[in-house]
Design a protein around this motif. Structure first.
Motif, PDB file in Angstrom:
ATOM      1  N   GLY A  68      45.458  56.540 -46.688  1.00 48.84           N
ATOM      2  CA  GLY A  68      44.685  55.690 -45.788  1.00 48.84           C
ATOM      3  C   GLY A  68      45.063  54.233 -45.962  1.00 48.84           C
ATOM      4  O   GLY A  68      45.017  53.702 -47.074  1.00 48.84           O
ATOM      5  N   ARG A 360      31.330  57.206 -37.733  1.00 54.21           N
ATOM      6  CA  ARG A 360      31.263  58.481 -38.453  1.00 54.21           C
ATOM      7  C   ARG A 360      31.284  59.660 -37.476  1.00 54.21           C
ATOM      8  O   ARG A 360      31.908  60.694 -37.744  1.00 54.21           O
ATOM      9  CB  ARG A 360      30.014  58.525 -39.339  1.00 54.21           C
ATOM     10  N   GLU A 367      37.623  65.814 -36.897  1.00 51.51           N
ATOM     11  CA  GLU A 367      37.610  66.877 -37.903  1.00 51.51           C
ATOM     12  C   GLU A 367      37.395  68.222 -37.218  1.00 51.51           C
ATOM     13  O   GLU A 367      38.058  69.219 -37.540  1.00 51.51           O
ATOM     14  CB  GLU A 367      36.501  66.621 -38.925  1.00 51.51           C
ATOM     15  N   PRO A 373      40.649  65.528 -41.823  1.00 48.90           N
ATOM     16  CA  PRO A 373      39.548  65.205 -42.739  1.00 48.90           C
ATOM     17  C   PRO A 373      38.908  63.863 -42.371  1.00 48.90           C
ATOM     18  O   PRO A 373      39.612  62.920 -41.984  1.00 48.90           O
ATOM     19  CB  PRO A 373      40.227  65.124 -44.111  1.00 48.90           C
ATOM     20  N   THR A 374      37.600  63.784 -42.495  1.00 50.83           N
ATOM     21  CA  THR A 374      36.916  62.528 -42.172  1.00 50.83           C
ATOM     22  C   THR A 374      37.377  61.402 -43.093  1.00 50.83           C
ATOM     23  O   THR A 374      37.328  60.233 -42.719  1.00 50.83           O
ATOM     24  CB  THR A 374      35.387  62.689 -42.278  1.00 50.83           C
ATOM     25  N   SER A 375      37.856  61.761 -44.278  1.00 48.91           N
ATOM     26  CA  SER A 375      38.354  60.739 -45.205  1.00 48.91           C
ATOM     27  C   SER A 375      39.655  60.116 -44.722  1.00 48.91           C
ATOM     28  O   SER A 375      40.082  59.076 -45.229  1.00 48.91           O
ATOM     29  CB  SER A 375      38.569  61.344 -46.593  1.00 48.91           C
ATOM     30  N   VAL A 378      38.617  56.393 -41.742  1.00 48.25           N
ATOM     31  CA  VAL A 378      37.500  55.560 -42.205  1.00 48.25           C
ATOM     32  C   VAL A 378      37.499  54.299 -41.348  1.00 48.25           C
ATOM     33  O   VAL A 378      38.308  53.389 -41.553  1.00 48.25           O
ATOM     34  CB  VAL A 378      37.634  55.222 -43.700  1.00 48.25           C
ATOM     35  N   ARG A 390      40.529  52.115 -42.773  1.00 44.62           N
ATOM     36  CA  ARG A 390      41.523  52.901 -43.501  1.00 44.62           C
ATOM     37  C   ARG A 390      41.790  54.200 -42.730  1.00 44.62           C
ATOM     38  O   ARG A 390      40.900  55.050 -42.608  1.00 44.62           O
ATOM     39  CB  ARG A 390      41.038  53.261 -44.913  1.00 44.62           C
ATOM     40  N   SER A 392      45.025  57.278 -42.079  1.00 47.98           N
ATOM     41  CA  SER A 392      46.344  57.763 -42.471  1.00 47.98           C
ATOM     42  C   SER A 392      47.238  57.864 -41.238  1.00 47.98           C
ATOM     43  O   SER A 392      46.765  58.106 -40.122  1.00 47.98           O
ATOM     44  CB  SER A 392      46.241  59.128 -43.149  1.00 47.98           C
TER      45      SER A 392
END
Length: 475
Positions: A68, A360, A367, A373-375, A378, A390, A392
């Motif tokens: 990220g 969110r 997702e 992935p939610t990660s 961000v 952030r 990716s």
């Protein structure tokens, strides 16, 4: 039987050819990326890249693809694609013009004129003939007069309560908020929440007086501390203000030979609009009670006053369709549009207009849609202005690839600017540069890609050129 074996042989040959081509591409990109990162500008920085085959969706090459990184304005493609997918390219905002009270036999309105916003970021923008300032003020003045109103014994109210008034996004820098690109989001936006200033440069090292403003700044005290710098030094003017502020500080330097309108944000766009309509009505001969100064829904609420009474609709203004909003959003990288779209996505997807909650929901959408992935997404805002975003490159590229097969892809593709003879969105913010887009090679292979760098050394111009040199391998 012979034909069957021939078909099998040809199929195997084709697959072998594709495999060799993929290996060749991977080696080409591997060598080029290593050369890029080893050039010296990323000794204390990092780069991430993901390149996909646009037809198959297979990753052709990636390096740090799951990392990220700050996105700058490349984030706008994610906001755009999500908005087009959820809202649809024909989605529009509505701004309603009402009056309360009664019109007496003399044509005097014993009540208020209310402009009720729904977060339309294009209201009053010069980019759209049907929504620009002059067109709207004339249209609304006409509808007020056409209702038989000759005078108003009440207020002109800019109702901005839809998004709880004027807000700035968490994570935005103080040095950004007073400038046009850092204009906050209101339930009733106006003229992209900005105003232009023309300076009159003089003696180098001395004060640079303001020549004129492109519109009135009612009730705002501007403290001008800008000085004149030498020829070729350009625009180094920074405006400092906050929502509902009645003071704007102008600091920095203005090149002696600079011929430019410098744009700053307006602290309360709903109030600005109410004042503009007040003035327009006066010019049209509609008298407004001088004791009832223009105001907003938020300012009244802060005084414990609610907008009350039955409302009669005078006019319902529709914004340009989302496809046109997305076009200017990406072409000119208008941050305000990103915040309006993010909040609208949150409202439609989950009845959430808070930017954090909307972000969110957006991450959750991808997702569920693409198993991202939610990660990996961000988001602090919808525009990329916050350095705390952030994302990716793998997530960004997957979403860009998803857009290829959607019915609205033509609208999205049209919104992407051209850099280095490539169709891609750029992103620039302190220490971060990025590009994401589409490219067809000379051999006919089509790629979807995202490239981000963070904490590079040297000039942005030099880093851009190095990034272009790497991306040239896609051609």
């Amino acid at each position: 039987m012979k034909k069957k074996w021939c078909a099998l042989f040809l199929g195997a040959s084709l697959l072998a050819g594709i495999s060799v081509k993929a290996q060749d591409n991977k080696q080409l990109f591997t060598n080029a990326f290593q050369k890029f990162v080893n050039a010296g500008s990323l000794t204390n920085g990092i780069a991430a890249v993901t390149i996909m085959d646009s037809k198959t969706g297979q990753v052709v090459y990636e390096n740090n693809g799951n990392l990220g990184l700050p996105t700058a304005s490349t984030l706008k493609v994610i906001t755009s694609i999500t908005a087009l997918d959820i809202l649809g390219p024909s989605y529009t905002y509505k701004t309603q013009l009402y009056y309360t009270g009664e019109i007496d036999s003399l044509g005097i309105l014993q009540g208020d004129i209310i402009i009720q916003g729904s977060g339309d970021p294009t209201l009053g923008s010069s980019r759209y003939p049907e929504s620009n300032e002059e067109t709207l003020l004339n249209k609304w003045s006409y509808h007020i007069k056409n209702a038989g109103i000759t005078a108003i014994n009440g207020r002109i109210i800019g109702d901005d309560l839809f998004l709880n008034g004027m807000n700035m996004l968490n994570g935005w820098n103080w040095a950004d908020m007073g400038n046009y690109y850092g204009a906050g989001i209101s339930g009733l936006n106006w003229r992209e929440n900005k105003i232009g200033i023309r300076f009159k440069p003089g003696t180098i090292g001395q004060a640079t007086p303001i020549d004129y403003y492109t519109a009135n700044l009612h009730g705002i005290h501007v403290i001008n501390e800008v000085t004149t710098a030498g020829n070729g030094t350009g625009d180094n003017v920074t405006a400092y203000s906050a929502p509902y502020s009645d003071v704007i500080y102008l600091r920095g330097t203005h090149g002696k030979d600079l011929d430019k309108t410098i744009e700053i944000s307006v602290p309360d766009p709903a109030l600005d609009l109410a004042q503009q309509l007040y003035s327009a009505l006066q010019k049209q001969g509609v008298q407004v009670d001088s004791l009832c100064i223009p105001t907003t829904g938020k300012l009244l609420l802060n005084q414990g006053i609610k907008i009350q009474g039955a409302k009669t609709l005078l006019n319902s203004h529709q914004s340009p369709p989302l496809r046109d909003i997305v076009y200017w959003f990406n072409q000119k990288s208008i941050n305000l549009y990103g915040e309006a779209l993010l909040k609208t996505i949150g409202l439609i997807a989950g009845n959430k207009t808070n930017s954090d909650e909307a972000a969110r929901l957006l991450a959750k959408y991808w997702e569920q849609k693409l198993k991202v992935p939610t990660s990996a997404i961000v988001m602090i805002d919808g525009s990329g202005l916050s350095p705390q975003n952030r994302v990716s490159t793998l997530a960004m590229t997957k979403i860009m690839h998803y857009a290829l097969n959607r019915p609205w892809f033509g609208d999205f593709a049209k919104s992407l600017p051209t850099y280095n003879n490539m169709s891609m969105k750029s992103g620039t913010i302190g220490g971060t540069l990025g590009y994401t887009g589409y490219q067809k090679s000379k051999s006919g292979q089509e790629f979807t890609f995202s490239l981000l760098v963070n904490n590079y050394t040297g000039t942005a111009t030099a880093m851009r050129q190095a990034m272009f040199t790497f991306l040239d391998n896609l051609k």
